[in-house]
Design a protein around this motif. Structure first.
Motif, PDB file in Angstrom:
ATOM      1  N   ASN A 104      39.773  79.685 108.638  1.00 23.78           N
ATOM      2  CA  ASN A 104      38.431  79.950 109.143  1.00 23.78           C
ATOM      3  C   ASN A 104      38.192  81.447 109.195  1.00 23.78           C
ATOM      4  N   GLU A 105      37.006  81.867 108.769  1.00 23.39           N
ATOM      5  CA  GLU A 105      36.673  83.284 108.758  1.00 23.39           C
ATOM      6  C   GLU A 105      35.452  83.550 109.635  1.00 23.39           C
ATOM      7  N   ALA A 106      35.405  84.729 110.223  1.00 18.28           N
ATOM      8  CA  ALA A 106      34.252  85.165 111.002  1.00 18.28           C
ATOM      9  C   ALA A 106      34.154  86.673 110.921  1.00 18.28           C
ATOM     10  N   VAL A 107      32.927  87.184 110.984  1.00 18.99           N
ATOM     11  CA  VAL A 107      32.706  88.625 111.016  1.00 18.99           C
ATOM     12  C   VAL A 107      32.866  89.101 112.453  1.00 18.99           C
ATOM     13  N   VAL A 108      33.552  90.226 112.614  1.00 19.63           N
ATOM     14  CA  VAL A 108      33.804  90.740 113.958  1.00 19.63           C
ATOM     15  C   VAL A 108      32.501  91.035 114.681  1.00 19.63           C
ATOM     16  N   GLY A 109      31.584  91.803 114.052  1.00 19.04           N
ATOM     17  CA  GLY A 109      30.292  92.072 114.662  1.00 19.04           C
ATOM     18  C   GLY A 109      30.324  93.247 115.607  1.00 19.04           C
ATOM     19  N   VAL A 110      29.614  93.119 116.716  1.00 20.51           N
ATOM     20  CA  VAL A 110      29.422  94.223 117.656  1.00 20.51           C
ATOM     21  C   VAL A 110      30.214  93.963 118.928  1.00 20.51           C
ATOM     22  N   ILE A 111      30.966  94.970 119.346  1.00 18.86           N
ATOM     23  CA  ILE A 111      31.718  94.893 120.591  1.00 18.86           C
ATOM     24  C   ILE A 111      31.043  95.820 121.601  1.00 18.86           C
ATOM     25  N   THR A 112      30.743  95.303 122.773  1.00 18.50           N
ATOM     26  CA  THR A 112      30.149  96.101 123.844  1.00 18.50           C
ATOM     27  C   THR A 112      31.157  96.191 124.981  1.00 18.50           C
ATOM     28  N   PRO A 113      31.866  97.303 125.087  1.00 17.17           N
ATOM     29  CA  PRO A 113      32.940  97.391 126.087  1.00 17.17           C
ATOM     30  C   PRO A 113      32.470  97.706 127.502  1.00 17.17           C
ATOM     31  N   GLY A 114      31.165  97.874 127.702  1.00 18.17           N
ATOM     32  CA  GLY A 114      30.682  98.117 129.059  1.00 18.17           C
ATOM     33  C   GLY A 114      30.816  99.560 129.495  1.00 18.17           C
ATOM     34  N   ILE A 115      30.720 100.483 128.547  1.00 21.51           N
ATOM     35  CA  ILE A 115      30.791 101.905 128.869  1.00 21.51           C
ATOM     36  C   ILE A 115      29.411 102.535 128.679  1.00 21.51           C
ATOM     37  N   ILE A 116      28.985 103.301 129.672  1.00 19.11           N
ATOM     38  CA  ILE A 116      27.729 104.031 129.584  1.00 19.11           C
ATOM     39  C   ILE A 116      28.057 105.500 129.342  1.00 19.11           C
ATOM     40  N   MET A 117      27.566 106.026 128.221  1.00 22.97           N
ATOM     41  CA  MET A 117      27.788 107.428 127.914  1.00 22.97           C
ATOM     42  C   MET A 117      26.799 108.270 128.714  1.00 22.97           C
ATOM     43  N   ASP A 118      27.323 109.274 129.390  1.00 17.08           N
ATOM     44  CA  ASP A 118      26.510 110.158 130.224  1.00 17.08           C
ATOM     45  C   ASP A 118      26.997 111.572 129.990  1.00 17.08           C
ATOM     46  N   ASN A 119      26.188 112.366 129.304  1.00 18.50           N
ATOM     47  CA  ASN A 119      26.566 113.737 128.995  1.00 18.50           C
ATOM     48  C   ASN A 119      25.653 114.754 129.677  1.00 18.50           C
ATOM     49  N   THR A 120      24.950 114.313 130.698  1.00 22.65           N
ATOM     50  CA  THR A 120      24.023 115.194 131.414  1.00 22.65           C
ATOM     51  C   THR A 120      24.486 115.376 132.849  1.00 22.65           C
ATOM     52  N   ALA A 121      24.622 116.640 133.266  1.00 20.96           N
ATOM     53  CA  ALA A 121      25.060 116.936 134.636  1.00 20.96           C
ATOM     54  C   ALA A 121      23.913 116.712 135.616  1.00 20.96           C
ATOM     55  N   PRO A 122      24.226 116.512 136.886  1.00 24.83           N
ATOM     56  CA  PRO A 122      23.183 116.341 137.903  1.00 24.83           C
ATOM     57  C   PRO A 122      22.336 117.610 138.056  1.00 24.83           C
ATOM     58  N   THR A 123      21.147 117.427 138.603  1.00 25.19           N
ATOM     59  CA  THR A 123      20.246 118.545 138.904  1.00 25.19           C
ATOM     60  C   THR A 123      20.273 118.824 140.406  1.00 25.19           C
ATOM     61  N   ILE A 124      20.402 120.119 140.765  1.00 24.02           N
ATOM     62  CA  ILE A 124      20.400 120.535 142.169  1.00 24.02           C
ATOM     63  C   ILE A 124      19.116 121.315 142.431  1.00 24.02           C
ATOM     64  N   THR A 125      18.428 120.942 143.497  1.00 22.28           N
ATOM     65  CA  THR A 125      17.206 121.670 143.862  1.00 22.28           C
ATOM     66  C   THR A 125      17.261 122.058 145.339  1.00 22.28           C
ATOM     67  N   TYR A 126      16.586 123.211 145.646  1.00 19.90           N
ATOM     68  CA  TYR A 126      16.445 123.682 147.021  1.00 19.90           C
ATOM     69  C   TYR A 126      14.958 123.685 147.341  1.00 19.90           C
ATOM     70  N   ASP A 127      14.553 123.020 148.441  1.00 22.62           N
ATOM     71  CA  ASP A 127      13.120 122.979 148.732  1.00 22.62           C
ATOM     72  C   ASP A 127      12.587 124.361 149.128  1.00 22.62           C
ATOM     73  N   LYS A 128      13.439 125.195 149.733  1.00 23.37           N
ATOM     74  CA  LYS A 128      13.111 126.592 149.990  1.00 23.37           C
ATOM     75  C   LYS A 128      14.159 127.418 149.270  1.00 23.37           C
ATOM     76  N   ASN A 129      13.710 128.073 148.218  1.00 17.68           N
ATOM     77  CA  ASN A 129      14.662 128.755 147.344  1.00 17.68           C
ATOM     78  C   ASN A 129      14.549 130.270 147.549  1.00 17.68           C
ATOM     79  N   GLY A 130      15.147 130.742 148.661  1.00 13.37           N
ATOM     80  CA  GLY A 130      15.135 132.174 148.969  1.00 13.37           C
ATOM     81  C   GLY A 130      13.889 132.584 149.740  1.00 13.37           C
ATOM     82  N   ASN A 131      13.872 133.882 150.210  1.00 14.05           N
ATOM     83  CA  ASN A 131      12.694 134.454 150.878  1.00 14.05           C
ATOM     84  C   ASN A 131      12.704 135.961 150.702  1.00 14.05           C
TER      85      ASN A 131
END
Length: 411
Positions: free
Chosen positions: A276-303
């Motif tokens: 019996n033959e079958a094509v492997v197809g698509v494997i989804t290993p459950g990994i989310i690629m994230d190449n973006t760092a978090p954003t930090i904000t200050y509501d009052k940024n200096g004076n």
């Protein structure tokens, strides 16, 4: 043909018959060994045998005169039909099997209405399907160990039931399933939900088959996609075949992009031992690629003006998920200071009791390990030092008509 023969032996003589009469059922008319006796005009029967038989009787009168009599031929058949399976079983798993059922009668004609069979994993199953003699039975679309159970009778009622040797069948296509994933750049070495392009991702997948052993997996044609887009920069570092072709590990690095990681092995076929033959197809290993760092904000940024204290709210946002345990900050006069105090996103933090130009320096990371490190605010001017007052003439020791002094204030 009959299943038994019955006859009455009658001997007559004017001087009377000496009892008992000797007789024998024999396949030879020359047999003179009489193994049985019966009274005159008694009935004798033969059954449970198969062949052409003769009834030979030996009778004497009271004067001692004897005679021998041989009957005509009796055709007797108690032999059951034979059932043959061609071929009769197999020793290795096959995707399908053609088997001929052949019923053979040993004399009388077959009773065609009694030719029945069933294919089952239970050798005690009742036969439910009719077959014609020499019919080909197709064993397909089934997996497991099966038997053909067949029955046949002849027109005399001699019946047989035959069970074939086992047929090992595997009618299901093999599949490839995802087993596990690890990110070797993570210190804990555990399975990960998120990964970055700097991580080395190891994915283990397995060719499985419910009956026979999987064979023939290859990983030559691999396409890496993130969020459906092909990542040409991705490197396939390792295609390790272990466990005799059953299990594979695939190692990737430099996987860019944002979103769900999929591995396409569309051109690769998996073949099991049954063919019996079958094509492997698509494997989804459950990994989310994230190449973006978090954003930090200050509501009052200096004076721009000095105040006794300064307060600002620190907020962290990410396109995936923030690793809150990594949220650190520090108030410092150095924009390159190392944050060492935990903070909660959305909370306000105050600096007072000091004098100088201060900055909030914060670090935040996400679950993938992307970090916004030492992100500094604009300057906050803080002043908690009192002004100094000086007099150029600070009192005198002799009386004078007037006194003059300059007052100087510094801050």
């Amino acid at each position: 043909y009959q299943t038994e023969a019955t006859s009455k032996i009658i001997a007559t003589d004017s001087n009377g018959i000496k009892e008992p009469i000797e007789y024998v059922w024999s396949t030879s008319i020359n047999n003179t060994t009489y193994s049985q006796t019966v009274s005159n005009e008694g009935t004798v029967t033969i059954g449970d045998v198969t062949g052409d038989f003769y009834l030979i009787a030996h009778a004497c009168d009271n004067a001692g005169n004897c005679t021998r009599k041989v009957s005509n031929k009796y055709q007797i058949n108690n032999q059951k039909p034979e059932i043959v399976f061609i071929p009769n079983g197999n020793t290795t798993y096959e995707a399908k099997k053609d088997v001929v059922i052949k019923a053979i009668s040993n004399g009388p004609a077959l009773d065609l209405a009694t030719l029945k069979y069933v294919v089952s994993q239970n050798i005690n199953s009742n036969v439910t399907k009719e077959y014609t003699n020499n019919q080909t039975i197709k064993l397909e679309n089934m997996s497991g160990v099966y038997y053909i159970i067949a029955e046949a009778c002849d027109t005399l009622g001699n019946c047989t039931r035959e069970v074939s040797n086992p047929y090992k069948l595997d009618g299901e296509k093999p599949i490839v399933r995802y087993i596990s994933k690890t990110n070797t750049n993570k210190t804990n070495g555990q399975a990960v939900e998120y990964a970055t392009k700097n991580d080395t991702i190891t994915i283990v997948f397995e060719g499985t088959d419910n009956i026979s052993y999987n064979d023939g997996l290859t990983t030559n044609d691999i396409t890496v996609r993130v969020n459906g887009n092909v990542v040409n920069a991705a490197k396939v570092l390792d295609k390790t075949n272990i466990e005799n072709g059953k299990r594979y590990t695939l190692t990737l690095e430099n996987v860019t992009g944002e979103g769900i990681l999929t591995i396409s092995i569309d051109k690769t076929k998996v073949k099991d031992n049954a063919g019996n033959e079958a094509v492997v197809g698509v494997i989804t290993p459950g990994i989310i690629m994230d190449n973006t760092a978090p954003t930090i904000t200050y509501d009052k940024n200096g004076n721009n003006e000095y105040q006794k204290s300064q307060t600002s709210k620190i907020s962290v946002s990410d396109n995936r998920e923030v690793n809150t345990s990594e949220n650190k900050y520090i108030w410092s006069t150095d924009t390159n200071a190392t944050p060492n105090v935990s903070f909660t996103s959305g909370s306000s933090y105050t600096k007072d009791g000091v004098t100088g130009d201060y900055y909030i320096v914060a670090t935040a990371c996400d679950k993938a390990g992307n970090c916004n490190t030492k992100y500094a605010s604009n300057v906050f001017k803080i002043d908690n030092t009192k002004p100094t007052i000086t007099f150029d003439v600070n009192g005198n020791s002799t009386y004078q008509k007037s006194q003059t002094s300059k007052i100087t204030v510094n801050d």
